[in-house]
Design an enzyme around this catalytic site. Structure first.
Site, PDB file in Angstrom:
ATOM      1  N   PRO A 144      34.224  30.716  39.983  1.00 44.42           N
ATOM      2  CA  PRO A 144      33.443  30.322  41.156  1.00 44.42           C
ATOM      3  C   PRO A 144      32.679  31.548  41.674  1.00 44.42           C
ATOM      4  CG  PRO A 144      35.823  30.082  41.548  1.00 44.42           C
ATOM      5  CD  PRO A 144      35.670  30.663  40.185  1.00 44.42           C
ATOM      6  N   GLY A 172      34.876  37.941  43.020  1.00 39.48           N
ATOM      7  CA  GLY A 172      35.234  39.317  42.720  1.00 39.48           C
ATOM      8  C   GLY A 172      35.341  39.578  41.234  1.00 39.48           C
ATOM      9  N   SER A 190      28.066  38.159  40.169  1.00 44.35           N
ATOM     10  CA  SER A 190      26.664  38.495  40.441  1.00 44.35           C
ATOM     11  C   SER A 190      26.151  39.448  39.362  1.00 44.35           C
ATOM     12  CB  SER A 190      26.510  39.115  41.824  1.00 44.35           C
ATOM     13  OG  SER A 190      27.247  40.299  41.919  1.00 44.35           O
ATOM     14  N   ALA A 191      26.988  40.384  38.942  1.00 44.79           N
ATOM     15  CA  ALA A 191      26.576  41.316  37.876  1.00 44.79           C
ATOM     16  C   ALA A 191      26.362  40.564  36.568  1.00 44.79           C
ATOM     17  CB  ALA A 191      27.636  42.408  37.691  1.00 44.79           C
ATOM     18  N   ASP A 193      29.856  47.426  37.643  1.00 45.99           N
ATOM     19  CA  ASP A 193      29.953  46.026  37.203  1.00 45.99           C
ATOM     20  C   ASP A 193      28.890  45.681  36.172  1.00 45.99           C
ATOM     21  OD1 ASP A 193      31.990  45.832  38.995  1.00 45.99           O
ATOM     22  OD2 ASP A 193      30.956  44.536  40.416  1.00 45.99           O
TER      23      ASP A 193
HETATM   24  C1  MEV Z   1      32.521  45.371  43.570  1.00 41.54           C
HETATM   25  O1  MEV Z   1      32.748  44.581  42.410  1.00 41.54           O
HETATM   26  C2  MEV Z   1      33.068  46.754  43.381  1.00 41.54           C
HETATM   27  C3  MEV Z   1      32.796  47.714  44.544  1.00 41.54           C
HETATM   28  O2  MEV Z   1      33.319  48.985  44.146  1.00 41.54           O
HETATM   29  C4  MEV Z   1      31.340  47.837  44.864  1.00 41.54           C
HETATM   30  C5  MEV Z   1      30.541  48.540  43.766  1.00 41.54           C
HETATM   31  O3  MEV Z   1      31.114  49.192  42.884  1.00 41.54           O
HETATM   32  O4  MEV Z   1      29.289  48.467  43.853  1.00 41.54           O
HETATM   33  C6  MEV Z   1      33.545  47.284  45.797  1.00 41.54           C
END
Ligand code: MEV
Length: 314
Positions: free
Chosen positions: A100, A104, A108-109, A151
């Site tokens: 979803p 995390g 998005s990446a 990411d």
């Molecule tokens: C997000 O997936 C990871 C963070 O470290 C942000 C980033 O690395 O840009 C929280």
């Protein structure tokens, strides 16, 4: 029709601190995003049921979503960057994600990497992994304001990587540690807001610098434990990393309670990514019982393995 797979990314160590120049370790996984591309007379992006249809206007770079869609900005920025880099392409894109949005797993990446890769492949351009990583990082920077290259690089390149953000470089970690269980908790806030919250805390309290330094040192130790495939050590360092992330205010009570309850079944676990819910990565010791315990808690979970190849045409 061209089809591209862009792996999701599980952050094993060092998120948040990586935004301030510390190293981090992340792994590309066999669940992620598939983007199909077919040339046509206008550009339309269709998404699976978790998403929404998006229409993109060439020239103005405007994109319109039918309904609310957190990925609209990533999709629009990726299309603009692709057009700038590879030239104009009218095509329909279809995005299907295993996770979803915004949990995390670097969705998005993966979406940014997947769109850029599909766009270039549809035009017959073979974009290199380093270039793909750089362009996709540009998309994240544009949308989020602050984003490390972690990411996007891991989704583009694949494997288990140690990332140095500033200047960007990476090295592969050859580890037999594989097979993670991801628990998916409700997410509170976007990556952008959570990263901004940590930045504000760091500006308010200078002691936070010590927490960020400690995370950087932990990453060095964790790299050694991963390379020697020492599960006890990796698990213990995951737990320590999680407490340090707790000091940054991104680990909720729900995660702490869940990890306590799951302790007999795992070597260790931690949030993976920006935090405040979302994905919790677990290193299983007793896999079957772990899945059963998560099911009993009504926490959705998914098993992932390392994807060694990164974004590719499939
Ligand atoms: C997000 O997936 C990871 C963070 O470290 C942000 C980033 O690395 O840009 C929280």
């Amino acid at each position: 029709m061209i089809r591209v797979f862009a792996p999701g990314v599980v952050k094993l160590f060092g998120e948040h601190a990586v935004v301030y120049g510390k190293p981090a370790i992340a792994v590309a996984v066999d669940k992620g995003v598939e983007v199909a591309c077919e040339k046509g007379d206008k550009t339309v992006v269709r998404t699976g049921k978790a998403y929404v249809d998006i229409e993109y206007e060439h020239g103005t770079g405007a994109a319109h979503a039918k309904g609310h869609e957190p990925f609209l900005s990533y999709v629009a920025a990726a299309l603009r960057k692709a057009e700038e880099s590879f030239g104009r392409l009218a095509a329909s894109f279809e995005i299907r994600g295993d996770f979803p949005p915004s949990v995390g797993a670097a969705t998005s990446a993966s979406v940014s990497v997947g769109i850029l890769k599909a766009y270039s492949a549809c035009l017959g351009v073979d974009v290199g992994k380093a270039e793909l990583a750089k362009l996709a990082h540009g998309v994240e920077l544009e949308v989020q304001g602050a984003a490390s290259p972690m990411d996007t690089a891991v989704s583009a390149i694949g494997g288990m990587l140690r990332i140095e953000p500033n200047p960007f470089s990476y090295r592969r970690i050859d580890s037999a540690v594989d097979g993670f269980v991801l628990a998916v908790l409700p997410r509170r806030g976007t990556t952008k807001d959570i990263v901004a919250g940590v930045r504000a805390l760091k500006a308010r309290r200078r002691s936070v610098d010590a927490v960020i330094d400690a995370i950087g040192r932990l990453v060095d130790e964790a790299e050694g434990c991963l390379a020697s495939s020492d599960l006890e050590c990796v698990g213990e360092l995951m737990e320590i990393n999680n407490w340090l992330l707790g000091a940054l205010g991104v680990v909720g009570h729900d995660v702490v309670m869940m990890l306590k309850y799951l302790k007999p079944y795992i070597y260790g676990g931690k949030i993976s990514g920006a935090g405040r819910g979302g994905i919790v990565v677990l290193l299983p010791k007793r896999r079957q019982e772990l899945r059963e315990a998560l099911a009993a808690m009504e926490v959705p979970s998914v098993e992932v393995k390392v994807d060694r190849d990164g974004a590719r045409v499939v």
